[in-house]
Design a protein around this motif. Structure first.
Motif, short mmCIF file in Angstrom:
data_model
loop_
_atom_site.label_atom_id
_atom_site.label_comp_id
_atom_site.label_asym_id
_atom_site.label_seq_id
_atom_site.Cartn_x
_atom_site.Cartn_y
_atom_site.Cartn_z
N ALA A 1 -5.05 4.66 -10.80
CA ALA A 1 -6.21 4.27 -11.59
C ALA A 1 -6.94 3.12 -10.91
CB ALA A 1 -5.77 3.86 -12.99
N PRO A 2 -8.26 3.16 -10.88
CA PRO A 2 -8.98 2.07 -10.24
C PRO A 2 -8.89 0.79 -11.07
CG PRO A 2 -10.51 3.61 -11.26
CD PRO A 2 -9.14 4.20 -11.38
N MET A 3 -8.79 -0.32 -10.41
CA MET A 3 -8.75 -1.62 -11.08
C MET A 3 -10.18 -2.09 -11.30
SD MET A 3 -5.56 -2.38 -11.56
CE MET A 3 -5.50 -4.12 -11.80
N ILE A 4 -10.49 -2.46 -12.54
CA ILE A 4 -11.81 -3.00 -12.82
C ILE A 4 -11.67 -4.45 -13.23
CG2 ILE A 4 -12.79 -0.75 -13.46
CD1 ILE A 4 -12.39 -1.53 -16.39
N PRO A 5 -12.61 -5.29 -12.92
CA PRO A 5 -12.49 -6.71 -13.26
C PRO A 5 -12.57 -6.93 -14.78
CG PRO A 5 -14.64 -6.27 -12.28
CD PRO A 5 -13.85 -5.01 -12.18
N ASN A 6 -11.76 -7.85 -15.29
CA ASN A 6 -11.77 -8.20 -16.70
C ASN A 6 -11.86 -9.72 -16.80
OD1 ASN A 6 -11.41 -8.61 -19.40
ND2 ASN A 6 -9.42 -7.60 -19.54
N PRO A 7 -13.03 -10.25 -17.06
CA PRO A 7 -13.18 -11.71 -17.11
C PRO A 7 -12.42 -12.35 -18.28
CG PRO A 7 -15.24 -10.64 -17.73
CD PRO A 7 -14.30 -9.57 -17.29
N ALA A 8 -12.05 -11.58 -19.32
CA ALA A 8 -11.35 -12.15 -20.46
C ALA A 8 -9.83 -12.10 -20.29
CB ALA A 8 -11.74 -11.38 -21.73
N TYR A 9 -9.33 -11.66 -19.13
CA TYR A 9 -7.88 -11.54 -18.91
C TYR A 9 -7.24 -12.92 -18.91
CZ TYR A 9 -3.45 -10.29 -16.74
OH TYR A 9 -2.13 -10.12 -16.47
N LYS A 10 -6.21 -13.09 -19.73
CA LYS A 10 -5.52 -14.38 -19.84
C LYS A 10 -4.10 -14.33 -19.30
CE LYS A 10 -8.15 -15.51 -23.96
NZ LYS A 10 -8.09 -15.74 -25.40
N GLY A 11 -3.73 -13.26 -18.65
CA GLY A 11 -2.38 -13.12 -18.12
C GLY A 11 -1.56 -12.17 -18.98
N GLU A 12 -0.31 -11.99 -18.62
CA GLU A 12 0.57 -11.09 -19.35
C GLU A 12 0.79 -11.62 -20.76
OE1 GLU A 12 5.09 -9.41 -18.91
OE2 GLU A 12 3.94 -9.78 -17.09
N TRP A 13 0.77 -10.72 -21.75
CA TRP A 13 0.89 -11.13 -23.14
C TRP A 13 2.29 -11.64 -23.43
CZ3 TRP A 13 3.95 -9.66 -27.26
CH2 TRP A 13 3.56 -10.14 -28.50
N THR A 14 2.37 -12.72 -24.16
CA THR A 14 3.64 -13.24 -24.65
C THR A 14 3.47 -13.56 -26.13
OG1 THR A 14 3.03 -15.48 -24.00
CG2 THR A 14 4.34 -14.23 -22.44
N PRO A 15 4.52 -13.41 -26.93
CA PRO A 15 4.38 -13.71 -28.35
C PRO A 15 4.22 -15.21 -28.57
CG PRO A 15 6.64 -13.16 -27.83
CD PRO A 15 5.84 -12.91 -26.59
N LYS A 16 3.53 -15.55 -29.64
CA LYS A 16 3.30 -16.95 -29.97
C LYS A 16 4.63 -17.58 -30.37
CE LYS A 16 0.42 -19.85 -32.88
NZ LYS A 16 -0.58 -19.88 -33.96
N GLN A 17 4.94 -18.71 -29.81
CA GLN A 17 6.18 -19.42 -30.11
C GLN A 17 5.89 -20.45 -31.19
OE1 GLN A 17 9.27 -18.73 -28.58
NE2 GLN A 17 8.13 -16.99 -27.82
N ILE A 18 6.58 -20.33 -32.33
CA ILE A 18 6.40 -21.29 -33.41
C ILE A 18 7.74 -21.96 -33.68
CG2 ILE A 18 4.45 -20.08 -34.44
CD1 ILE A 18 6.39 -18.90 -36.49
N PRO A 19 7.74 -23.19 -34.13
CA PRO A 19 9.01 -23.87 -34.39
C PRO A 19 9.73 -23.27 -35.60
CG PRO A 19 7.15 -25.27 -35.03
CD PRO A 19 6.59 -24.05 -34.37
#
Length: 84
Positions: free
Chosen positions: A18-36
């Motif tokens: 699959a061709p790679m298309i640019p994504n300016p909103a990419y924030k990196g690999e998703w990780t779940p939100k860590q809460i205390p």
């Protein structure tokens, strides 16, 4: 073993990806939100249980006549083998 002859395809460019298309909103690999967690505590010895006087099994089966006897819960394999 017979193999059908293949015909070279002059338009073949290699394995398709699959061709790679640019994504300016990419924030990196998703990780779940860590809460205390206020109820969290570190247990240095998780296998040290308080003494037990009973064990329960909940089984669902279509066969009758299943019985358990002499159940051992412990930390030492040699002691369990000696009990068996």
């Amino acid at each position: 073993e017979w193999k059908r002859p293949t015909i070279k395809n002059p338009k073949y460019k290699g394995k398709w990806t699959a061709p790679m298309i640019p994504n300016p909103a990419y924030k990196g690999e998703w990780t779940p939100k860590q809460i205390p967690n206020p109820d969290y505590f570190y247990d240095a010895t998780p296998a040290n249980f308080t003494p037990m006087d009973s064990v329960a099994f909940e089984l669902w089966t279509m066969n009758d006549g299943i019985a358990f006897d002499n159940i051992v819960i412990g930390h030492d394999v040699k002691a369990a083998q000696k009990f068996a």
